[in-house]
Design an enzyme around this catalytic site. Structure first.
Site, PDB file in Angstrom:
ATOM      1  N   HIS A   1      33.636  48.140  47.551  1.00 60.33           N
ATOM      2  CA  HIS A   1      32.702  47.024  47.433  1.00 60.33           C
ATOM      3  C   HIS A   1      32.154  46.637  48.806  1.00 60.33           C
ATOM      4  O   HIS A   1      30.947  46.407  48.958  1.00 60.33           O
ATOM      5  CB  HIS A   1      33.395  45.816  46.795  1.00 60.33           C
ATOM      6  CG  HIS A   1      33.565  45.908  45.314  1.00 60.33           C
ATOM      7  ND1 HIS A   1      34.363  46.867  44.717  1.00 60.33           N
ATOM      8  CD2 HIS A   1      33.046  45.163  44.304  1.00 60.33           C
ATOM      9  CE1 HIS A   1      34.329  46.704  43.395  1.00 60.33           C
ATOM     10  NE2 HIS A   1      33.532  45.679  43.119  1.00 60.33           N
TER      11      HIS A   1
ATOM     12  N   HIS B   1      42.261  43.828  47.916  1.00 59.19           N
ATOM     13  CA  HIS B   1      42.141  44.625  49.134  1.00 59.19           C
ATOM     14  C   HIS B   1      42.789  43.896  50.301  1.00 59.19           C
ATOM     15  O   HIS B   1      42.767  42.655  50.359  1.00 59.19           O
ATOM     16  CB  HIS B   1      40.676  44.910  49.488  1.00 59.19           C
ATOM     17  CG  HIS B   1      40.084  46.046  48.711  1.00 59.19           C
ATOM     18  ND1 HIS B   1      40.504  47.344  48.861  1.00 59.19           N
ATOM     19  CD2 HIS B   1      39.089  46.064  47.782  1.00 59.19           C
ATOM     20  CE1 HIS B   1      39.793  48.125  48.059  1.00 59.19           C
ATOM     21  NE2 HIS B   1      38.942  47.375  47.384  1.00 59.19           N
TER      22      HIS B   1
END
Length: 256
Positions: free
Chosen positions: A164, A213
């Site tokens: 992303h 993440h």
């Protein structure tokens, strides 16, 4: 018998032809916008170096992993209901299902309205190259998702680098660069580029707060996407000005 008068020799023009002015190295330097290109290449190389350093630290289990764990625990304090709800939506700014349609739509829009199809090609190459690089590095590094915090959204696959974040950096920084070239108002150019940077930052921030993440995943994604986009923009700038430079140099070689 008188000799016939000798005819006067034809008048010869002793004026030398002006020397043909030829383009030299100084003309090349003066005529071409060299500064943005080496700066762009330098920034791209710097981004690659940062990504390589982060990848090596993560792969070897260096001290940066402890920093990741500390920052992930700190992010727990930011998990308020409204913020998590907003970030759960904003995190889609870096999803492939959003990035690809936006890239194609804006590329086609610029092509139709400005009759310039190079931006569409750049956006396509940027998205494809970023996606391929993220896929390969995820397999090579094989870093698990964060374990010290609970993920607030469902994600599968490996964690390094953040796809992303990489896609957001590649797409929105390129769109910001297009805005600097195509928008007429100075205020619009500044606002557009600031919005592009903000989209990149928010996307990466959301991945950490949502627990999918680690911070180094996000930093690596930013470095990967930004370096790839800056490289493409530098090459585009070089190719855009090269025909004009060749025409100028050829014109200087012709006699006046």
């Amino acid at each position: 018998m008188t000799a016939a008068p000798r005819s006067e020799p034809e008048h010869q023009d002793d004026r030398a032809e002006p020397p043909v002015e030829r383009a030299g190295v100084r003309d090349l330097i003066a005529a071409y916008p060299w500064l943005p290109i080496p700066v762009g290449l330098l920034l791209s190389a710097l981004g690659v170096w940062c990504f390589a350093e982060l990848a090596e630290e993560v792969y070897r289990g260096g001290p940066v992993l402890r920093v990741d764990e500390h920052l992930l625990r700190v992010s727990l304090a930011l998990r308020s209901g409204p913020l998590v709800g907003a970030l759960s939506v904003l995190t889609w700014l870096g999803d492939v299902l959003v990035v690809l349609p936006v890239s194609l739509a804006i590329g086609v829009l610029i092509g139709v309205t400005r009759h310039r199809w190079a931006p569409l090609l750049l956006l396509a190459v940027s998205s494809a190259g970023t996606g391929l690089a993220v896929y390969l590095f995820k397999i090579m590094i094989a870093r698990p998702r964060p374990q010290v915090v609970d993920a607030l959204v469902a994600e599968d696959g490996f964690g390094f680098p953040s796809g992303h974040s990489a896609h957001a950096a590649a797409l929105y920084l390129m769109l910001g660069a297009f805005g600097l070239r195509l928008l007429r108002s100075r205020w619009a150019r500044r606002a557009g580029f600031a919005a592009a940077v903000l989209a990149v930052v928010i996307t990466g921030f959301s991945r950490v707060v949502l627990g999918v993440h680690s911070p180094t995943d996000v930093l690596a994604g930013w470095a990967l996407g930004a370096s790839w986009t800056v490289l493409l923009l530098s090459l585009w700038l070089f190719g855009e000005h090269l025909p004009r430079l060749i025409d100028a140099l050829v014109a200087r070689k012709r006699p006046g």
